[in-house]
Design an enzyme around this catalytic site. Structure first.
Site, mmCIF file in Angstrom:
data_model
loop_
_atom_site.group_PDB
_atom_site.id
_atom_site.type_symbol
_atom_site.label_atom_id
_atom_site.label_comp_id
_atom_site.label_asym_id
_atom_site.label_seq_id
_atom_site.Cartn_x
_atom_site.Cartn_y
_atom_site.Cartn_z
ATOM 1 N N ASP A 131 0.875 -1.167 0.000
ATOM 2 C CA ASP A 131 0.000 0.000 0.000
ATOM 3 C C ASP A 131 0.916 1.222 0.000
ATOM 4 O OD1 ASP A 131 -2.203 1.756 0.375
ATOM 5 O OD2 ASP A 131 -1.697 1.850 2.496
ATOM 6 N N LYS A 132 0.803 2.066 -1.017
ATOM 7 C CA LYS A 132 1.747 3.165 -1.205
ATOM 8 C C LYS A 132 1.594 4.240 -0.132
ATOM 9 C CE LYS A 132 0.807 6.112 -4.467
ATOM 10 N NZ LYS A 132 0.546 7.357 -3.682
#
Length: 449
Positions: A311-312
């Site tokens: 998840d960025k």
């Protein structure tokens, strides 16, 4: 009494361990065999109490569990006066249960964090037209709610009046706030950064998107690992098999002590304690290296992965958009920055804070008039100059010509994932800013490890 004992299994395990240590100290240092035996007897009795109760509960529902085998083995060890085995077996069994519970407590901390993010109250429109704060559980589908700046959206709903920008990072992971207006959907647990909205409730409580996320996390963390499921299946057959084998040995040899020895040796101490110990060790080792493992199932899955997806937002990135690059064109760039800051001070656009933070202390001017162009930007009159601040579409609307260098810069910034803020003064392009969520410092090295 039964609940009292089962709730204090950890304390009983501690007392049992202390008594076992005391017993061996008396044997090795003082040579006092009387104290040695009595300490082990007491440790066996108090250690066996919760195990026997669990075995009784299992037999009531016609399940021959490992607790039954341990109970019989401890009783047999007493018969042959092997108090060392009975005390150590019960201690290992209780210690394994303690480690397993500790693993569950560690993984459930994530659920606690999620539930703390959930909204607890809402401003509900009453019959007299006034908005009154009520518990979120008192909100029903179809109710009209008021959401003010800085408040959490209490339910999933649809905007009926008002405009604003909502931070949806808790749902989508995106750090840049999303503009909301009449007819658009909003989600429980998100935060209204600016503006005021009236929404109609579409989904409430556990039916909201945020509620579903919590439910999925709970299901994932309550699920057992593959190794734990194997042990559950194995114990169904292992316990009866050891009991039958011990009985057969007694029938053949008529040696009760030998039959009981097989029961004691068959107690699955390593099996019971092995999985919890390995899970706690794995989760603890991960935490020391900055990796939080949400449950024992994850540890098993890691041994089979060949690709990892992150998840960025807030993980690989800082979580807040900021100016990554500023490019100037033409003369009087200092004045252009002053005008840009003056316009952005009047704006409630999600990127305005990032621009102002980058600009710092400047000479701000009064903004005489502003025209908001939806989806494109702002056109304002500042110190007698026409200032346009927005995207490429606004520049086209204003008749601002982009040079080949400017077009190349815009294309490069967009390819690198930037949101663009262009500033033109009196029809001439002066500034291009690229804004994006910045990569965390040192994250490349962490990934390479």
């Amino acid at each position: 009494m039964l609940r009292y004992i089962l709730r204090r299994k950890n304390l009983i395990a501690l007392l049992s361990g202390i008594l076992i240590i005391f017993a061996f100290l008396m044997k090795w240092t003082a040579g006092n065999m009387l104290l040695f035996e009595w300490a082990l007897i007491i440790a066996s009795i108090i250690g066996a109490a919760p195990i026997v109760l669990q075995a009784y509960q299992a037999l009531r529902v016609k399940v021959v569990s490992i607790d039954v085998l341990v109970s019989i083995a401890v009783a047999g060890a007493f018969v042959i006066r092997n108090y060392e085995e009975s005390a150590i077996v019960t201690f290992l069994f209780l210690f394994g249960a303690f480690l397993e519970q500790r693993t569950l407590n560690k993984t459930r901390s994530a659920i606690k964090e999620l539930t703390e993010m959930a909204p607890e109250s809402a401003l509900k429109k009453m019959e007299n037209g006034e908005f009154v704060e009520v518990d979120v559980d008192d909100v029903d589908v179809g109710d009209t709610l008021l959401v003010k700046t800085g408040a959490k959206v209490p339910v999933d709903g649809t905007v009926i009046t008002g405009e604003g920008s909502i931070n949806e990072a808790s749902i989508t992971g995106e750090s840049i706030p999303v503009a909301k207006e009449q007819g658009l959907k909003v989600f429980a647990g998100t935060i209204l950064d600016n503006g005021t909205l009236q929404i109609v409730a579409d989904r409430v409580g556990e039916d909201t998107t945020f509620g579903k996320i919590i439910e999925l996390v709970e299901d994932a963390q309550d699920s057992k690992s593959e190794a734990e499921r194997f042990i559950d299946r194995f114990s169904k057959y292992y316990t009866p098999a050891v009991l039958v084998l011990s009985f057969i040995v007694w029938l053949i040899t008529k040696d009760l002590e030998l039959a009981i020895t097989i029961l004691v040796l068959g107690c699955p101490g390593a099996l019971v304690i092995g999985v919890p110990v390995s899970n706690v060790a794995g989760i603890g080792n991960g935490a020391r290296n900055g990796i939080l493992l949400k449950g024992s199932e994850v540890i098993g899955d890691f041994s089979r992965i060949d690709t990892m997806v992150f998840d960025k937002t807030g993980t690989l990135t800082v979580g807040n958009p900021s100016v990554s690059e500023t490019i100037f064109y033409g003369d009087n760039t200092d004045k252009a920055m002053d005008y840009l800051g003056s316009v952005e001070r009047e704006s409630d656009h999600p990127l305005a804070n990032a621009v102002l933070e980058s600009i710092g202390d400047r000479e701000f001017h009064a903004v005489d008039s502003t025209e908001v162009v939806k989806g494109e930007g702002i056109v304002a009159k500042v110190n007698g100059h026409r200032v346009a601040v927005g995207n490429v579409a606004l520049m086209t609307r204003e008749g601002v010509q982009l040079s080949s260098n400017a077009k190349s810069d815009v294309e490069r910034l967009e390819v690198n994932g930037n949101s663009l803020v262009l500033t033109a003064v009196n029809g001439e392009l002066s500034i291009v800013m690229g804004i994006k969520d910045q990569i965390r410092e040192g994250v490349k090295g962490d990934l390479q490890r």
